[in-house]
Design an enzyme around this catalytic site. Structure first.
Site, PDB file in Angstrom:
ATOM      1  N   ASP A  77      32.442  36.398 -36.404  1.00 25.23           N
ATOM      2  CA  ASP A  77      30.937  36.463 -37.015  1.00 25.23           C
ATOM      3  C   ASP A  77      30.863  35.660 -37.916  1.00 25.23           C
ATOM      4  OD1 ASP A  77      28.156  38.201 -37.584  1.00 25.23           O
ATOM      5  OD2 ASP A  77      28.720  38.813 -35.591  1.00 25.23           O
ATOM      6  N   ASP A  78      29.561  36.097 -38.608  1.00 27.05           N
ATOM      7  CA  ASP A  78      29.332  35.302 -40.264  1.00 27.05           C
ATOM      8  C   ASP A  78      30.326  35.069 -41.003  1.00 27.05           C
ATOM      9  OD1 ASP A  78      27.274  33.898 -41.560  1.00 27.05           O
ATOM     10  OD2 ASP A  78      26.138  35.739 -41.821  1.00 27.05           O
ATOM     11  N   LYS A 153      27.391  33.320 -30.472  1.00 29.31           N
ATOM     12  CA  LYS A 153      26.179  34.275 -30.995  1.00 29.31           C
ATOM     13  C   LYS A 153      25.408  33.509 -31.814  1.00 29.31           C
ATOM     14  CE  LYS A 153      25.862  38.438 -33.668  1.00 29.31           C
ATOM     15  NZ  LYS A 153      26.461  39.410 -34.231  1.00 29.31           N
ATOM     16  N   ASP A 155      22.208  33.918 -34.065  1.00 30.47           N
ATOM     17  CA  ASP A 155      21.396  34.613 -35.023  1.00 30.47           C
ATOM     18  C   ASP A 155      20.019  33.994 -35.388  1.00 30.47           C
ATOM     19  OD1 ASP A 155      21.126  37.046 -36.307  1.00 30.47           O
ATOM     20  OD2 ASP A 155      22.723  37.001 -37.486  1.00 30.47           O
ATOM     21  N   TRP A 195      17.367  40.199 -32.660  1.00 25.81           N
ATOM     22  CA  TRP A 195      16.813  41.754 -33.027  1.00 25.81           C
ATOM     23  C   TRP A 195      15.578  42.294 -32.227  1.00 25.81           C
ATOM     24  CZ3 TRP A 195      15.803  38.476 -37.509  1.00 25.81           C
ATOM     25  CH2 TRP A 195      17.025  37.853 -38.414  1.00 25.81           C
ATOM     26  N   GLY A 196      15.658  41.546 -30.886  1.00 25.56           N
ATOM     27  CA  GLY A 196      14.482  42.300 -30.146  1.00 25.56           C
ATOM     28  C   GLY A 196      13.195  42.131 -30.499  1.00 25.56           C
ATOM     29  N   ASP A 198       9.601  39.295 -30.507  1.00 26.88           N
ATOM     30  CA  ASP A 198       8.771  38.619 -29.216  1.00 26.88           C
ATOM     31  C   ASP A 198       9.239  39.217 -27.906  1.00 26.88           C
ATOM     32  OD1 ASP A 198       8.010  37.045 -31.206  1.00 26.88           O
ATOM     33  OD2 ASP A 198       9.804  35.607 -31.284  1.00 26.88           O
ATOM     34  N   ARG A 212      20.127  40.658 -27.971  1.00 28.21           N
ATOM     35  CA  ARG A 212      20.115  42.085 -28.727  1.00 28.21           C
ATOM     36  C   ARG A 212      18.656  42.396 -28.634  1.00 28.21           C
ATOM     37  NH1 ARG A 212      22.768  42.072 -33.413  1.00 28.21           N
ATOM     38  NH2 ARG A 212      21.062  43.671 -34.176  1.00 28.21           N
ATOM     39  N   ASP A 216      19.956  45.682 -36.321  1.00 29.86           N
ATOM     40  CA  ASP A 216      21.525  46.099 -36.003  1.00 29.86           C
ATOM     41  C   ASP A 216      21.799  47.583 -35.929  1.00 29.86           C
ATOM     42  OD1 ASP A 216      21.665  43.277 -36.847  1.00 29.86           O
ATOM     43  OD2 ASP A 216      22.812  43.669 -38.800  1.00 29.86           O
TER      44      ASP A 216
HETATM   45  C1  GAL Z   1      22.844  39.970 -38.429  1.00 24.49           C
HETATM   46  C2  GAL Z   1      23.247  40.201 -36.945  1.00 24.49           C
HETATM   47  C3  GAL Z   1      24.610  41.087 -37.231  1.00 24.49           C
HETATM   48  C4  GAL Z   1      25.499  40.258 -37.961  1.00 24.49           C
HETATM   49  C5  GAL Z   1      25.058  39.665 -39.217  1.00 24.49           C
HETATM   50  C6  GAL Z   1      25.883  38.508 -39.895  1.00 24.49           C
HETATM   51  O1  GAL Z   1      21.532  39.249 -38.382  1.00 24.49           O
HETATM   52  O2  GAL Z   1      22.332  41.049 -36.443  1.00 24.49           O
HETATM   53  O3  GAL Z   1      25.052  41.212 -35.985  1.00 24.49           O
HETATM   54  O4  GAL Z   1      25.758  38.929 -37.100  1.00 24.49           O
HETATM   55  O5  GAL Z   1      23.661  39.245 -39.098  1.00 24.49           O
HETATM   56  O6  GAL Z   1      25.338  38.289 -41.338  1.00 24.49           O
END
Ligand code: GAL
Length: 399
Positions: A77-78, A153, A155, A195-196, A198, A212, A216
């Protein structure tokens, strides 16, 4: 003369037909069933984005028998990249976290028979303020393909300045990365994470392999149950190639009870959400491992029909209340029907007459409860459940 007329006509028609083609559900060769795997974020945020953690997870997938059960994607992830792009404008890995780069890590993960996922962002920066892909979509897609990345993924942080403040909606800018990925020729699962917003469930199937549908997930039952309650209302959008994403799992993170872990896993499975574990896979409790290794439930999750279960209301029961987890679920399978019962409010015995279940009806059916292995034949089934526990029945016609 004829040619002069025909050529513009042909051009016109071919444009129109390519537009029609882009309106179809995404068919990029992957994600025909919901993804199964792991992601670093719920385990440890930025701290879990490292080659060491990824390789430990991949090894655990193999050693625990999870790989053989279909757990495939190991996703970072990030916080994996350097804070700046390089001089040619390419994304580069933070070499203190990924000494062999993402390409080196992908080779190691592939050698273990698994696939590697990575994270990016549609805006100017990711949520943790690493470089976003805005304006560099094709460059980044090409980089992913060159590195051997299998899952992306995407974001939605820092999109305000460049898109949303200008009235540009996510259904307009997410396709840019879809098209860039398709252009690489490498099948890369495209996981939409906005994040759902639109009403993504209404168009996500044309753009990504999953989307998604909520904010979160948090590590508590209230969050798990409210996401599941909402997802049940958008079941009709799930189909092979594209699924509602209820967010990454919180099993193993020390807050949910064993019963709640069964419900979390069972609901995600029957609603065909990606099941992406978000905990330290080297430290799983036996009870958690037992849940996530349930072959019958995994088979329902991976059923090629790809249809999601939703609520049904048995005769005499109150209808679902918006935002609140319901007790009764059913959905079609390629070889039967899945029925889910959830003790949403507290311990109780729940009963279902098969004649009330969509896809079943009058007559006798053979059932198996997949967590306990209990089975039988008849016109109804009952089960005593602890608070927030779930039973998952596979029901087939009695012959
Ligand atoms: C959010 C995302 C999370 C995670 C996070 C990382 O926007 O919904 O799942 O990826 O960022 O910063």
């Amino acid at each position: 003369m004829l040619n002069k007329l025909l050529v513009p006509l042909i051009v016109l028609f071919s444009r129109a037909s390519s537009r029609t083609a882009s309106e179809k559900r995404l068919d990029n060769g992957v994600g025909r069933t919901p993804a199964l795997g792991w992601n670093s974020w719920n385990q440890g945020g930025c701290n879990a984005a490292s080659a060491t953690v990824v390789l430990n997870t991949a090894k655990a997938f193999v050693d625990l028998g999870l790989k053989d059960l279909g757990y495939t994607y190991v996703n970072i992830d990030d916080c994996w990249s350097a804070k700046q792009r390089n001089s040619t404008g390419h994304l580069v890995a933070d070499t203190s976290k990924f000494p062999k780069g993402i390409d080196g890590l992908a080779r190691e993960v592939h050698a273990m028979g698994l696939k590697l996922g990575l994270y990016g962002d549609a805006g100017t920066q990711t949520c943790a303020l690493y470089p976003g892909s805005y304006g560099s979509e094709q460059k980044d897609a090409d980089t992913l393909a060159a590195w051997g990345v299998d899952y992306w993924k995407f974001d939605n942080c820092l999109t305000e300045q460049v898109y949303t403040n200008k009235g540009i909606k996510s259904q307009q800018y997410y396709p840019i990365m879809r098209d860039a990925l398709l252009k690489t020729g490498r099948p890369i699962l495209f996981s939409i994470c906005q994040w759902g917003r639109d009403e993504v469930w209404t168009w996500g199937g044309k753009v990504g392999n999953s989307w998604r549908m909520s904010e979160d997930i948090q590590n508590n039952w209230a969050s798990v149950s409210s996401i599941a309650a909402r997802a049940a209302t958008m079941y009709q959008y799930a189909a092979p190639g594209g699924f509602n994403d209820l967010d990454m799992m919180e099993l193993g993170n020390g807050v949910l009870t064993e019963a709640e872990e069964r419900a979390h896993f069972g609901l995600w499975a029957i609603m065909k959400s990606p099941i992406i574990m978000g905990t330290d896979m080297t430290k799983l409790k036996a009870s958690t491992l037992n849940i996530i290794k349930n072959k019958g439930i995994l088979a329902i999750h991976q059923d090629p029909l790809g249809k999601a279960a939703t609520t049904f209301t048995p005769k005499g029961q109150p209808a679902p209340v918006s935002g609140k987890l319901y007790r009764y679920y059913a959905g079609p399978l390629s070889d039967g029907v899945v029925v889910g019962l959830v003790a949403a409010d507290g311990a109780e015995t729940l009963t279902v007459n098969f004649s009330d279940v969509p896809g079943l009806g009058a007559g006798s059916f053979t059932w198996t409860e997949l967590y306990s292995g209990r089975n039988g034949t008849g016109t109804s089934v009952s089960q005593r459940l602890a608070t927030h526990d779930m039973a998952v029945f596979k029901v087939v016609t009695h012959v």
